[in-house]
Design an enzyme around this catalytic site. Structure first.
Site, PDB file in Angstrom:
ATOM      1  CG  HIS A  75      -2.074  -0.943   1.093  1.00  8.18           C
ATOM      2  ND1 HIS A  75      -3.296  -0.697   1.637  1.00  8.18           N
ATOM      3  CD2 HIS A  75      -2.185  -2.127   0.448  1.00  8.18           C
ATOM      4  CE1 HIS A  75      -4.123  -1.700   1.343  1.00  8.18           C
ATOM      5  NE2 HIS A  75      -3.458  -2.578   0.633  1.00  8.18           N
ATOM      6  CE1 TYR A 204      -5.943   4.186  10.631  1.00  6.40           C
ATOM      7  CE2 TYR A 204      -5.250   4.304   8.340  1.00  6.40           C
ATOM      8  CZ  TYR A 204      -5.135   3.758   9.600  1.00  6.40           C
ATOM      9  OH  TYR A 204      -4.208   2.771   9.839  1.00  6.40           O
ATOM     10  N   PRO A 296      -4.929   0.904  18.766  1.00  6.30           N
ATOM     11  CG  PRO A 296      -6.935  -0.156  18.215  1.00  6.30           C
ATOM     12  CD  PRO A 296      -6.231   0.513  19.335  1.00  6.30           C
ATOM     13  CE  LYS A 300       3.409   3.226  13.008  1.00  3.32           C
ATOM     14  NZ  LYS A 300       4.046   2.794  11.768  1.00  3.32           N
ATOM     15  CE1 TYR A 388      -1.327   4.189   9.115  1.00  6.53           C
ATOM     16  CE2 TYR A 388      -0.241   3.270   7.174  1.00  6.53           C
ATOM     17  CZ  TYR A 388      -1.292   3.285   8.074  1.00  6.53           C
ATOM     18  OH  TYR A 388      -2.315   2.359   7.933  1.00  6.53           O
TER      19      TYR A 388
HETATM   20  C1  PHB Z   1      -6.463  -3.796  10.695  1.00  6.28           C
HETATM   21  O1  PHB Z   1      -6.486  -4.106   9.483  1.00  6.28           O
HETATM   22  O2  PHB Z   1      -6.860  -4.586  11.560  1.00  6.28           O
HETATM   23  C2  PHB Z   1      -5.971  -2.453  11.066  1.00  6.28           C
HETATM   24  C3  PHB Z   1      -5.410  -1.646  10.099  1.00  6.28           C
HETATM   25  C4  PHB Z   1      -4.958  -0.393  10.436  1.00  6.28           C
HETATM   26  C5  PHB Z   1      -5.058   0.047  11.732  1.00  6.28           C
HETATM   27  C6  PHB Z   1      -5.593  -0.764  12.721  1.00  6.28           C
HETATM   28  C7  PHB Z   1      -6.059  -2.022  12.380  1.00  6.28           C
HETATM   29  O3  PHB Z   1      -4.638   1.286  12.026  1.00  6.28           O
END
Ligand code: PHB
Ligand code: APR
Length: 393
Positions: A75, A204, A296, A300, A388
């Site tokens: 990605h 997000y 989450p 990280k 990130y």
């Molecule tokens: C996930 O795919 O579970 C996931 C992805 C990004 C995040 C948190 C969880 O920031």
């Protein structure tokens, strides 16, 4: 009592313990992993799946990346949505060529266990009453029970990789440790669904009804999250309510991108930041969730566990190669420097994207200003992209 001997005794077969065992095995250092749960349980835990470059490289060094290399997705960007307006963050351009790799933690665990057991590494599943002892001496021991036998595992070092609720951290006298903690006033409701995600990249979404995250488990599944109240229960969230809320938080314009499918997992995750200092006491070393937790947002947790293992495996290897304890002595300090920066980033992303409590309207305006600034500033976006995609080791 039976007696066994190894060089590094590892408590916990999560990503941290397994990766440490694999790396030490590759350097000719013996380990035994003691895991409380059975193999099926460990291989079915569902957690975040966004990997930094350093994590992918470490799994390569651990010879456990064959499936990852063929099945993972690269990605080069993420999307941020603010009340239904989506904006792409070009991670690759902003970070000077870096990207993230999307591959579920569940798959990583399966791969590590398979390779390690195939090559003759020892993992004792369903070990009960695991007790690390004598780690302030040069002859530490892990006592455990397996198949009704009480065994003493004698080792040079103990690696406590047993997660937030493990026995390792709580075996250290509390007066020798300092804890730093923040509990957030919201949780995540997460689902895994047999349905394609709304976008090829992660979204997000900050919405006036609360945060939502649209992620995926390649090749076919969606992993979707909704900000919810801390005391919520799954009874509040029948499937229909979840899908409606996911549509709503993506915004009117894009609601049609949500494709429904069978929900095969549903759960609530509380949000916490937590750090233990130091991460060592005598010959007991803590790594991963045993020492620190991040909320989450930003994914990280796994990456931090793996960066600890990078430092810790190098320190053990250096000790067995040269007899030097220099890196072991500086492990905690070195790891904590990266951990605190990542704690800051996870706290920042969390605070900025989630709706703050109704009673704190000042905080809510500040975080909206932060988000507005981020989306209008290349400097701020570059900082997001740098963090990130992963800070250097
Ligand atoms: C996930 O795919 O579970 C996931 C992805 C990004 C995040 C948190 C969880 O920031
Ligand atoms: N004895 C033996 N094993 C134990 C004990 C114990 N007393 N307590 C816990 N364990 C095991 C757990 O069953 C689990 O398999 O230790 C393992 C810890 O694994 P994780 O919780 O996955 O922790 P870690 O390896 O540090 O990985 C961090 O997991 O929680 C996520 O976000 C986090 O992705 C990050 C990753």
């Amino acid at each position: 009592m039976k007696v066994k001997r190894t060089q590094v005794g590892i408590i916990g077969a999560g990503p941290a313990g397994l990766t440490l065992a694999r790396l030490l095995f590759e350097s000719g250092i013996s380990t035994v992993i003691l895991e409380a749960k059975d193999r099926e349980y460990v291989e079915n835990r569902i957690r975040a799946g966004v990997l930094e470059k350093g994590s992918v490289e470490l799994l390569g060094r651990a010879k456990s990346d064959a499936r990852l290399q063929s099945n993972a997705q690269i990605h080069k960007g993420i999307e941020i949505s603010l009340n239904g307006d989506r904006c792409r963050v070009n991670l690759e351009k902003l970070s000077g060529g870096k990207h993230v790799t999307v591959y579920g933690q569940t798959e990583i665990t399966i791969d590590l266990i398979e390779v390690h057991t195939k090559l003759g590494g020892e993992i004792i599943f369903e070990a009960s009453n695991v007790i690390p002892r004598d780690f302030e001496t040069k002859t530490p021991v892990i006592q455990y029970e397996s198949n009704g036998d009480l065994t003493e595992l004698q080792c040079d070092f103990i690696a406590g990789c047993d997660g937030f609720h493990g026995i390792s951290r709580s075996s250290i006298p509390p007066s020798k440790l300092k804890f730093f903690e923040r509990v957030y006033p919201y949780s995540w409701l997460g689902i895994l669904a047999e349905a394609p995600p709304p976008s090829k990249e992660l979204i997000y979404a900050s919405h006036e009804r609360g945060f939502a995250l649209y992620s995926m488990r390649p090749p076919t599944r969606s992993r979707l999250y909704l900000q919810c109240e801390n005391n919520t229960t799954l009874d509040h969230w029948p499937d229909e309510v979840i899908w409606n809320e996911l549509r709503c938080r993506l915004g009117v314009k894009d609601a049609h991108l949500i494709q429904e499918g069978e929900i095969i997992e549903k759960g609530v995750t509380p949000m916490r930041s937590f750090v233990t200092e130091p991460m060592q006491y005598g010959n007991l070393f803590l790594a991963g969730d045993a020492a620190h937790i991040v909320p989450p947002t930003g994914a990280k947790g796994l990456n931090l566990a793996l960066s600890d293992i990078f430092y810790l495996s190098n320190a053990f290897t250096s000790f067995y190669d040269t007899g030097s304890t220099k890196e072991l002595k500086s492990y905690s300090k070195t790891a904590l420097s990266r951990i605190w920066k990542t704690e800051r980033f996870s706290w920042w992303m969390t605070s900025m994207l989630h709706k703050a409590s109704e009673t704190d309207n000042f905080e809510d305006r500040i975080r909206l200003a932060e988000l507005d600034y981020l989306l209008s500033s290349e400097a701020a976006l570059s900082s997001l992209a740098e963090n990130y995609t992963g800070l250097p080791y």
